[in-house]
Design an enzyme around this catalytic site. Structure first.
Site, short mmCIF file in Angstrom:
data_model
loop_
_atom_site.label_atom_id
_atom_site.label_comp_id
_atom_site.label_asym_id
_atom_site.label_seq_id
_atom_site.Cartn_x
_atom_site.Cartn_y
_atom_site.Cartn_z
N LYS A 1 0.91 5.23 6.62
CA LYS A 1 0.46 4.40 7.82
C LYS A 1 1.78 3.75 8.09
O LYS A 1 1.84 3.54 9.36
CB LYS A 1 -0.38 3.15 7.14
CG LYS A 1 -1.16 2.30 8.32
CD LYS A 1 -2.05 1.14 7.66
CE LYS A 1 -2.82 1.52 6.62
NZ LYS A 1 -3.40 0.29 6.24
N GLU B 1 -5.41 -2.44 3.46
CA GLU B 1 -4.47 -3.51 4.01
C GLU B 1 -4.81 -3.47 5.66
O GLU B 1 -4.26 -2.42 6.06
CB GLU B 1 -3.24 -3.31 3.52
CG GLU B 1 -2.39 -4.68 3.80
CD GLU B 1 -1.00 -4.34 3.37
OE1 GLU B 1 0.09 -5.21 4.01
OE2 GLU B 1 -0.59 -3.61 2.78
N ARG C 1 -3.88 11.42 -4.33
CA ARG C 1 -4.18 11.34 -2.92
C ARG C 1 -3.94 12.43 -1.87
O ARG C 1 -3.61 13.60 -2.38
CB ARG C 1 -2.81 10.19 -2.24
CG ARG C 1 -1.53 10.97 -2.32
CD ARG C 1 -0.29 9.97 -1.83
NE ARG C 1 -0.62 9.72 -0.40
CZ ARG C 1 0.09 8.50 0.14
NH1 ARG C 1 0.88 7.95 -0.68
NH2 ARG C 1 -0.06 8.44 1.25
#
Length: 418
Positions: free
Chosen positions: A279, A42, A269
């Site tokens: 983020k 994104e 992750r």
């Protein structure tokens, strides 16, 4: 065995990614000829070291099995997205040594197709326009132990839902007043399957489509459609999306992509000790002025690592050593530093520096005498050449290497010592 290890290293899987290999090899024995993956960031911030794991995994697997990997920007939330982030992400992927060739895509390119699928669902009685407030929707959803309740707007006619949805698209209603929801099962043990939201109203300028749209698809609706439209064979995502998989499969099936639907595979992750791996929080550090920018050397972003002098090969080596597993774990940050030192050890010239200088003058050294000392730039690589260091009446040493009143066994400089 050596050849097999090298193959895994090139894939970015490391020694613990065998479960992904088994899934893919199983699929390749069927009707699937080649794999097709994607890296779908994104564009709402700069990429960090955690994203490097996904980049290496998706592009690495495609390279390993002779397939393809797309770079696709998930730009369906105009509130935080910017062209600056689109450009920086492309630079990061290139820096790591991967090439998407002509396969650069944007989620916003498929807005018309998402809308067509939404109309299809409404016409088939599988979606409806809801007017519940966000708080009411949470109350109706139920809990993990109690089923939800159907919305009072759930049984509207197809004609009424089509009319309301088109009016949503035309900008007739304000933000948050209506949403389009799937009609699945309010008693499902998976809360995400309890009539999830597919579209919301958002009157905001988009960096690619401008003001053309004021309704935007939700992630769980548009993401599986993107994968299916692009012919993605394996959708690799982190473990938190495991619970989303039934909805992913439902959307793909209802949209009619039944021949070769994408297969979602979840992996753990990357977590590193004493490192912020979100983020959203990194963005706060930038916006609230705690750091000088996304490239502040203290940040775990890839652009900051480049500024610190980290070689791309060190980052890829680190990702490979960490590997890919099914269970969450935390890696010591010292491992990344070790990979950096190891990568630089063979390619970086050596030099000495004084960080906290203290001036030293030799009283018995002639004022105009200067000796040139030749120093090698790398002890193991004479081809890197040498440099000249000047030695004269004045030199600078580290301040901590001198004491006026030293303790016993102090072997550095102090008055009366040689």
């Amino acid at each position: 065995m050596a050849e097999e290890k090298n193959t895994e290293n090139n894939s970015g899987l490391g020694a613990t990614g065998n479960f992904i290999h088994s899934y893919i090899q199983e699929d390749l024995k069927g009707e699937l000829n080649k794999i097709h993956t994607r890296f779908p960031p994104e564009p709402n911030g700069y990429l960090h070291i955690g994203h490097a794991k996904s980049i290496c995994l998706n592009f690495g697997l495609a390279n390993l099995y002779g397939g393809k990997c797309n770079l696709r920007f998930d730009d369906t939330n105009p509130t935080k997205e910017d062209v600056e982030y689109v450009e920086s992400i492309q630079e990061d992927v290139k820096w790591l040594g991967f090439d998407w060739e002509d396969r650069l895509f944007y989620a916003s390119s498929y807005f018309d197709k998402y809308y067509e699928v939404a109309l299809k669902l409404i016409k088939e009685g599988k979606a409806f326009v809801d007017e519940l407030s966000a708080e009411e929707m949470r109350e109706y959803r139920g809990t993990l132990s109690t089923p939800g309740k159907e919305s009072p707007y759930r049984n509207r006619s197809v004609e009424e839902n089509l009319d309301l949805f088109r009016r949503m698209k035309e900008g007739e209603f304000p933000d948050g007043s209506r949403v389009l929801r799937a009609k699945i099962d309010m008693a499902s043990p998976n809360v995400l399957m309890r009539d999830p939201t597919l579209y919301r109203i958002l009157h905001m300028h988009h960096h690619r489509t401008g003001d053309e749209w004021c309704i935007y698809p939700m992630y769980d609706f548009q993401h599986p459609l993107q994968d299916a439209i692009e012919g993605i064979s394996h959708s690799l995502c982190s473990l938190e999306y495991e619970i989303h998989r039934p909805l992913y499969d439902w959307v793909v099936a209802q949209a009619g992509f039944t021949a070769h639907p994408p297969r979602q595979i979840e992996f753990a992750r990357l977590n590193i000790t004493r490192t912020i791996m979100s983020k959203r929080y990194l963005r706060r550090l930038v916006e609230e002025g705690y750091v000088s920018g996304w490239d502040d050397p203290r940040m775990p972003t890839l652009i900051a690592m480049r500024r610190r002098g980290y070689p791309a090969e060190a980052v890829k080596d680190f990702i490979d050593r960490v590997g890919v597993a099914k269970a969450d774990s935390t890696v010591e940050g010292s491992l990344l530093e070790h990979c950096v030192r190891e990568a630089l050890g063979d390619i970086a010239p050596r030099a000495m520096a004084v960080l906290d200088p203290l001036k030293v003058t030799f009283s018995n050294w002639p004022e105009d005498r200067v000796e040139d000392i030749e120093m090698e730039n790398h002890p193991d690589h004479p081809e890197m050449g040498t440099r000249t260091v000047h030695f004269g009446k004045t030199v600078f040493i580290e301040r901590e290497d001198f004491m006026e009143e030293p303790p016993k066994k102090y072997n550095r400089l102090y008055p009366g010592n040689e």
